[in-house]
Enzyme design. Structure first.
Site, PDB file in Angstrom:
ATOM      1  N   SER A 187     120.859  22.667  56.944  1.00 13.28           N
ATOM      2  CA  SER A 187     119.846  23.634  56.540  1.00 13.28           C
ATOM      3  C   SER A 187     120.418  24.893  55.914  1.00 13.28           C
ATOM      4  CB  SER A 187     118.985  24.021  57.746  1.00 13.28           C
ATOM      5  OG  SER A 187     119.786  24.577  58.771  1.00 13.28           O
TER       6      SER A 187
ATOM      7  N   LYS B 140     108.644  20.628  55.852  1.00  9.55           N
ATOM      8  CA  LYS B 140     109.400  20.774  54.611  1.00  9.55           C
ATOM      9  C   LYS B 140     108.741  19.947  53.514  1.00  9.55           C
ATOM     10  CE  LYS B 140     112.385  22.481  57.701  1.00  9.55           C
ATOM     11  NZ  LYS B 140     112.097  22.552  59.159  1.00  9.55           N
TER      12      LYS B 140
ATOM     13  N   ASN C 145     110.511  25.960  51.966  1.00  9.30           N
ATOM     14  CA  ASN C 145     110.966  24.596  52.245  1.00  9.30           C
ATOM     15  C   ASN C 145     109.964  23.543  51.768  1.00  9.30           C
ATOM     16  OD1 ASN C 145     113.322  25.456  53.502  1.00  9.30           O
ATOM     17  ND2 ASN C 145     112.373  25.549  55.518  1.00  9.30           N
TER      18      ASN C 145
ATOM     19  N   GLU D 164     123.029  16.675  61.419  1.00 13.86           N
ATOM     20  CA  GLU D 164     121.888  16.754  60.509  1.00 13.86           C
ATOM     21  C   GLU D 164     122.128  15.819  59.334  1.00 13.86           C
ATOM     22  OE1 GLU D 164     120.169  20.696  59.614  1.00 13.86           O
ATOM     23  OE2 GLU D 164     121.688  21.532  60.951  1.00 13.86           O
TER      24      GLU D 164
ATOM     25  N   ASP E  88     119.085  14.629  62.805  1.00 12.80           N
ATOM     26  CA  ASP E  88     117.946  15.480  62.455  1.00 12.80           C
ATOM     27  C   ASP E  88     117.893  15.518  60.930  1.00 12.80           C
ATOM     28  OD1 ASP E  88     116.190  17.491  61.815  1.00 12.80           O
ATOM     29  OD2 ASP E  88     117.187  19.047  62.990  1.00 12.80           O
TER      30      ASP E  88
ATOM     31  N   HIS F 166     115.633  18.094  56.369  1.00 14.51           N
ATOM     32  CA  HIS F 166     115.724  18.487  54.964  1.00 14.51           C
ATOM     33  C   HIS F 166     116.015  17.317  54.038  1.00 14.51           C
ATOM     34  CE1 HIS F 166     115.566  22.769  56.011  1.00 14.51           C
ATOM     35  NE2 HIS F 166     116.261  22.414  57.064  1.00 14.51           N
TER      36      HIS F 166
ATOM     37  N   HIS G 239     121.848  22.445  63.664  1.00 15.10           N
ATOM     38  CA  HIS G 239     120.780  23.439  63.792  1.00 15.10           C
ATOM     39  C   HIS G 239     120.745  24.045  65.196  1.00 15.10           C
ATOM     40  CE1 HIS G 239     116.591  24.980  63.882  1.00 15.10           C
ATOM     41  NE2 HIS G 239     116.818  25.187  62.593  1.00 15.10           N
TER      42      HIS G 239
END
Length: 383
Positions: free
Chosen positions: A179, A236, A47, A175, A204, A207, A133
């Site tokens: 992910s 990440k 990541n 998110e 969230d 990423h 997640h």
């Protein structure tokens, strides 16, 4: 049934389903390569999207911070663990992302757990994207608030959930970039519906932060959305570890007074905050790295378009290749390892049954020849 019988039964079921998880010892790794068991592999499971884990400025900052402040924080932030470096980093993050306050957490998992654990009360409800997640869904399922899921990236499904009456408050959870699928949430539509219903939005952006948006400010900035609560993580694109919650001043004070995750946990080392300030600078100045990452993503997707497995609709660094059954995903991962490419197979319960996949992650550190090697191995396996 005894504890041991329970364990054996669960472990036997996991083995039978080709879902056995195994830690493998890594002897050495960079963002591009990984050494394990006497072999060197091309690394496609990291990541570290911008390649900052080994950036000289980040390493030097951590070393300097450790020399000045020691290896650990020494206490909770509410005792003596809150150093000047923590305060400076929080202020920089809040200013960068346009919030009044930022609060540091030891991990993204801890931050998500802390938010939902503290906010969800008996008459409240949490409406979560069904593919959110595990840290979000686990916390919501154990919250006294009512958990309801809406269809993945479907504002119309959220609208249906929001139309149902609720005695308390509503928290919508998603998110920024997912992910396991690598796709982006329609944040503008989700935010509009949430606010019309009087709820709060939690994003969230583990990423997305550092990877997309002006100066790497993330998915929310890119889509012109400022959620009431935004969690960013540093494991990440920042290349380090830890997380932060971005919010307004009253919310931050509420967390400082009542969040058990903050009050009863040793703070992140001040040396780590040193390193994160250096990483933040590199992220802010990292447009060339983000452009290189996008070039690598396009290169991979062009070469993978003719593969027999489904390449999921992702423009992010996460490029999942949908294989289907667990055994097939494990076998394909092993074939790639034989060809010198390290790619992890992801299986249920992390993803839904029947959607086992290879989770290929690309970084700015990869070179065209690295990606060509992976594509060659994939096409050989397909043939």
């Amino acid at each position: 049934m005894s504890w041991q019988q329970r364990f054996r039964q669960a472990l036997d079921q996991r083995r039978a389903a080709d879902g056995w998880r195994q830690r493998r010892i890594i002897d050495e790794q960079t963002t591009r390569t990984l050494h394990s068991g006497g072999r060197c592999y091309h690394h496609f499971s990291s990541n570290d999207y911008l390649g900052l884990t080994r950036h000289p400025a980040v390493i030097a900052a951590w070393q300097q911070g450790a020399a000045l402040t020691g290896a650990g924080a020494g206490a909770s932030g509410h005792v003596t663990g809150y150093h000047r470096q923590h305060a400076d980093l929080e202020a920089q993050l809040a200013d960068w992302l346009g919030y009044e306050r930022a609060l540091l957490f030891i991990s993204g998992f801890a931050a998500n757990q802390a938010v939902i654990h503290l906010l969800g009360e008996k008459n409240d409800r949490i409406l979560a994207d069904k593919l959110s997640h595990a840290s979000l869904l686990d916390a919501a399922s154990h919250s006294p608030a009512q958990l309801r899921r809406f269809s993945h990236n479907a504002p119309e499904s959220l609208a249906t959930r929001l139309a149902s009456p609720c005695e308390g408050e509503t928290l919508v959870v998603t998110e920024g970039i997912f992910s396991m699928d690598g796709d982006s949430a329609p944040l503008a539509a989700l935010a509009q519906q949430t606010r019309q219903a009087g709820g709060w939005l939690l994003v969230d952006d583990a990423h997305g932060i550092g990877v997309v948006g002006e100066q790497g400010r993330g998915s929310c900035w890119q889509q012109g959305v400022r959620p009431e609560l935004q969690v960013i993580t540093f494991g990440k694109a920042f290349g380090v570890s830890g997380a932060a919650l971005l919010c307004d001043a009253d919310t931050a004070d509420y967390f400082l007074q009542f969040s058990r995750h903050l009050i009863y946990s040793t703070a992140m080392p001040a040396a780590q905050a040193f390193a994160l300030q250096a990483a933040l600078h590199e992220v802010q100045q990292g447009e060339a790295l983000r452009q290189r990452l996008q070039q690598n993503i396009r290169h991979f997707r062009r070469g993978a378009a003719s593969l027999p497995w489904q390449l999921m609709d992702s423009e992010s660094a996460i490029q999942p290749l949908l294989v289907g059954e667990n055994s097939e995903a494990v076998a394909l991962s092993a074939r790639l390892a034989e060809a010198g490419c390290w790619v992890s197979a992801i299986r249920p319960p992390t993803v839904p049954p029947g959607t086992a996949r290879l989770r290929i992650t690309l970084t700015a550190a990869h070179r065209p020849e690295d990606i060509d090697r992976l594509l060659e191995a994939l096409h050989d396996a397909a043939g």
